[in-house]
Design a protein around this motif. Structure first.
Motif, mmCIF file in Angstrom:
data_model
loop_
_atom_site.group_PDB
_atom_site.id
_atom_site.type_symbol
_atom_site.label_atom_id
_atom_site.label_comp_id
_atom_site.label_asym_id
_atom_site.label_seq_id
_atom_site.Cartn_x
_atom_site.Cartn_y
_atom_site.Cartn_z
ATOM 1 N N MET A 1 0.658 -1.243 -0.021
ATOM 2 C CA MET A 1 -0.091 -0.010 -0.202
ATOM 3 C C MET A 1 0.814 1.299 -0.027
ATOM 4 S SD MET A 1 -2.993 1.031 -0.150
ATOM 5 C CE MET A 1 -4.420 0.097 0.624
ATOM 6 N N SER A 2 1.910 1.606 0.987
ATOM 7 C CA SER A 2 3.048 2.451 0.627
ATOM 8 C C SER A 2 3.649 3.025 -0.745
ATOM 9 C CB SER A 2 3.759 2.171 1.953
ATOM 10 O OG SER A 2 4.390 1.287 1.667
ATOM 11 N N PHE A 3 3.472 1.694 -0.902
ATOM 12 C CA PHE A 3 4.307 1.665 -2.339
ATOM 13 C C PHE A 3 3.370 2.689 -3.417
ATOM 14 C CE2 PHE A 3 6.565 -2.023 -1.456
ATOM 15 C CZ PHE A 3 7.854 -1.160 -1.890
ATOM 16 N N LEU A 4 1.763 2.569 -3.334
ATOM 17 C CA LEU A 4 1.283 2.962 -4.337
ATOM 18 C C LEU A 4 0.784 4.497 -3.680
ATOM 19 C CD1 LEU A 4 -1.464 0.370 -4.769
ATOM 20 C CD2 LEU A 4 0.308 1.067 -6.398
ATOM 21 N N ASN A 5 1.014 4.406 -2.865
ATOM 22 C CA ASN A 5 1.045 6.345 -1.507
ATOM 23 C C ASN A 5 2.042 7.083 -2.398
ATOM 24 O OD1 ASN A 5 -1.032 5.562 -0.501
ATOM 25 N ND2 ASN A 5 -0.508 5.172 1.594
ATOM 26 N N SER A 150 12.662 6.644 -7.437
ATOM 27 C CA SER A 150 13.598 5.707 -6.164
ATOM 28 C C SER A 150 12.429 4.730 -5.675
ATOM 29 C CB SER A 150 13.243 7.169 -4.856
ATOM 30 O OG SER A 150 14.668 7.546 -5.121
ATOM 31 N N SER A 151 11.372 5.010 -5.930
ATOM 32 C CA SER A 151 9.984 4.044 -5.050
ATOM 33 C C SER A 151 10.176 2.740 -6.090
ATOM 34 C CB SER A 151 9.068 4.895 -5.058
ATOM 35 O OG SER A 151 8.052 5.911 -4.060
ATOM 36 N N LYS A 152 10.101 2.830 -7.255
ATOM 37 C CA LYS A 152 10.006 1.718 -8.073
ATOM 38 C C LYS A 152 11.315 0.908 -7.463
ATOM 39 C CE LYS A 152 11.381 2.179 -13.126
ATOM 40 N NZ LYS A 152 11.721 2.658 -13.550
ATOM 41 N N ASP A 153 11.837 1.591 -8.014
ATOM 42 C CA ASP A 153 13.170 0.656 -7.676
ATOM 43 C C ASP A 153 13.433 -0.010 -6.216
ATOM 44 O OD1 ASP A 153 14.789 1.408 -9.371
ATOM 45 O OD2 ASP A 153 15.826 3.163 -8.291
ATOM 46 N N ILE A 154 12.674 0.308 -5.016
ATOM 47 C CA ILE A 154 12.192 0.097 -3.798
ATOM 48 C C ILE A 154 11.497 -1.549 -4.443
ATOM 49 C CG2 ILE A 154 10.890 0.280 -1.680
ATOM 50 C CD1 ILE A 154 12.665 3.070 -1.177
ATOM 51 N N ALA A 155 10.628 -0.875 -4.791
ATOM 52 C CA ALA A 155 9.300 -1.606 -4.562
ATOM 53 C C ALA A 155 9.505 -2.953 -5.660
ATOM 54 C CB ALA A 155 7.897 -0.838 -5.723
ATOM 55 N N SER A 157 12.818 -3.947 -5.902
ATOM 56 C CA SER A 157 13.931 -4.881 -5.314
ATOM 57 C C SER A 157 13.177 -5.364 -4.172
ATOM 58 C CB SER A 157 14.929 -3.920 -4.160
ATOM 59 O OG SER A 157 15.552 -3.287 -5.192
ATOM 60 N N ALA A 158 11.987 -4.914 -3.405
ATOM 61 C CA ALA A 158 11.272 -6.303 -3.235
ATOM 62 C C ALA A 158 10.497 -7.075 -3.578
ATOM 63 C CB ALA A 158 9.713 -5.785 -2.254
ATOM 64 N N ILE A 159 9.849 -7.311 -5.250
ATOM 65 C CA ILE A 159 9.392 -8.035 -5.274
ATOM 66 C C ILE A 159 10.670 -8.881 -5.953
ATOM 67 C CG2 ILE A 159 8.727 -8.612 -7.988
ATOM 68 C CD1 ILE A 159 6.833 -6.001 -7.321
#
Length: 163
Positions: A1-5, A150-155, A157-159
């Motif tokens: 959810m926080s990635f979407l935010n 940055s949010s895209k890279d974090i997402a 990495s999590a995936i």
């Protein structure tokens, strides 16, 4: 959810700064416009932003599209007895205001828009101020792009960790 935010908040910022860049560009392009449809010289425009509670907007959009449960911030009131963090704020364009200051008067009796005493009303636009505003809006746009990336890279990495 926080990635979407994060993506949505950056998107709101990108959209707001794009409107600002377009408005500043319009001001620069019309800096010498002495005649408009409404009469008189072009009037400078300025974008006014408004902060919004992102969670409220998100829940409103979520409620309109589905009947699922609302998102509640676990750090919000009720979970720990007191509010720990402020609401996530985003930005939208509230309005585009018109600058109604008096126009610059220049003596040019040969100009087709000159008045009886030979003065022409030019827009009250300072190109230096407009360029400084344009640089600021461009940098803000770039900062929102960087936050989105940055949010895209974090997402990503999590995936990749989940694979």
């Amino acid at each position: 959810m926080s990635f979407l935010n994060s993506f949505d908040i950056s998107g709101y910022g990108l959209s707001a700064q794009r409107v600002r860049v377009n408005t500043i560009s319009q001001n620069i392009a019309n800096a010498q416009t002495t005649r408009t449809e409404e009469g008189g010289p072009y009037r400078r425009k300025e974008v006014v932003f408004k902060a919004i509670d992102f969670n409220e907007q998100f829940n409103k959009a979520l409620g309109e599209s589905t009947n699922s449960a609302k998102y509640e911030d676990p750090l919000d009131e009720g979970h720990f007895g007191k509010k720990v963090n402020p609401a996530i704020m985003s930005v939208v364009v509230d309005k585009i205001s018109r600058d109604d200051r008096d126009p610059k008067m220049k003596f040019d009796p040969a100009h087709p828009d000159a008045d009886a005493s030979g003065y022409v009303a030019y827009p009250n636009i300072n190109p230096v101020i407009e360029m400084a505003d344009l640089v600021e809006a461009t940098r803000s746009y770039q900062a929102n792009v960087a936050a989105f990336e940055s949010s895209k890279d974090i997402a990503n990495s999590a995936i990749s960790l989940l694979q």
